[in-house]
Write a protein that holds these residues in place. Structure first.
Motif, short mmCIF file in Angstrom:
data_model
loop_
_atom_site.label_atom_id
_atom_site.label_comp_id
_atom_site.label_asym_id
_atom_site.label_seq_id
_atom_site.Cartn_x
_atom_site.Cartn_y
_atom_site.Cartn_z
N LEU A 183 1.19 4.01 -2.96
CA LEU A 183 0.96 5.42 -2.67
C LEU A 183 2.08 6.28 -3.22
O LEU A 183 1.84 7.28 -3.91
N VAL B 71 -5.47 3.68 -4.18
CA VAL B 71 -4.75 2.87 -3.19
C VAL B 71 -5.75 2.22 -2.22
O VAL B 71 -5.62 1.03 -1.91
N THR B 72 -6.74 2.96 -1.80
CA THR B 72 -7.77 2.39 -0.90
C THR B 72 -8.49 1.24 -1.58
O THR B 72 -8.74 0.19 -0.96
N GLY B 73 -8.83 1.41 -2.85
CA GLY B 73 -9.50 0.34 -3.59
C GLY B 73 -8.63 -0.90 -3.71
O GLY B 73 -9.12 -2.03 -3.54
N PRO C 265 -5.33 8.53 -3.42
CA PRO C 265 -5.84 7.86 -2.21
C PRO C 265 -6.99 6.90 -2.50
O PRO C 265 -7.09 5.85 -1.87
N TRP C 266 -7.84 7.25 -3.45
CA TRP C 266 -8.97 6.38 -3.80
C TRP C 266 -8.50 5.10 -4.47
O TRP C 266 -9.01 4.02 -4.18
N ALA D 40 0.84 -1.21 0.00
CA ALA D 40 0.00 0.00 0.00
C ALA D 40 0.87 1.25 0.00
O ALA D 40 0.61 2.20 -0.75
N SER D 41 1.89 1.26 0.82
CA SER D 41 2.78 2.41 0.89
C SER D 41 3.55 2.61 -0.42
O SER D 41 3.70 3.74 -0.90
N VAL E 126 -6.11 -1.75 -1.68
CA VAL E 126 -5.97 -2.34 -0.35
C VAL E 126 -7.22 -3.15 -0.01
O VAL E 126 -7.14 -4.26 0.53
N ALA E 127 -8.38 -2.61 -0.35
CA ALA E 127 -9.63 -3.36 -0.12
C ALA E 127 -9.62 -4.66 -0.92
O ALA E 127 -10.04 -5.71 -0.41
N TRP E 128 -9.14 -4.61 -2.15
CA TRP E 128 -9.04 -5.81 -2.98
C TRP E 128 -8.12 -6.85 -2.34
O TRP E 128 -8.44 -8.04 -2.26
#
Length: 165
Positions: free
Chosen positions: A123, A139-141, A136-137, A119-120, A143-145
């Protein structure tokens, strides 16, 4: 009951606690081998970034993200290699079932740290490669995956099928 659970032969395996520990250790070792290769490649690439001509031109925020990413990569490597050193240090002391449990926990810590490292790294790379507002969106997506693939799906399968008799 053993640290690995009760001996249950109704599930089709007829193995002693020691045999089960040996099997589970071999499975864990194979899992760590697969993940460790990817971690080593990622960590190796991360280590080279600071020596590129572009690195000094990065913003302070991006350099901080880079340092955090490298530290996470080092921690990930430590946890995953720790599974093997754990085994090496306690081998011969008749603690195989306990070793498998604790090395498995250490491997799980390594997987969680890998999630943070990836994730980092995403980013950092995406901040440099594209518009900051979308990063951010994205990376968040991702990470959720990863969390769905690595944790939620196995947890669902465990819950769904472990209640069968």
């Amino acid at each position: 009951m053993t640290p690995l659970g009760p001996r249950d032969t109704s599930q089709g395996r007829h193995e002693s606690p020691e045999e089960r520990a040996d099997r589970r250790w071999n499975e864990l070792l194979q899992e760590v081998r697969v993940i460790q290769t990817g971690v080593q490649i990622l960590f190796g690439f991360l280590l080279t970034v600071a020596f590129t001509p572009r690195f000094p031109t990065l913003s302070q925020t991006d350099q901080t993200i880079y340092v955090v990413t490298v530290l996470l990569g080092a921690a990930t490597t430590g946890a995953l290699i720790g599974t093997v050193t754990f085994h090496r240090l306690v081998t011969g002391h008749r603690l195989k079932p306990e070793t498998v449990v604790w090395a498995g926990r250490l491997a799980m810590v390594g997987i969680v740290l890998l999630l943070a490292t990836v994730a980092s790294a995403l980013l950092l790379i995406l901040r440099i490669a594209m518009d900051d507002t979308a990063v951010p969106w994205i990376v968040t997506g991702l990470v959720a995956w990863f969390m769905l693939c690595w944790f939620a799906l196995p947890a669902w399968v465990l819950h769904r099928y472990s209640d069968r008799e």
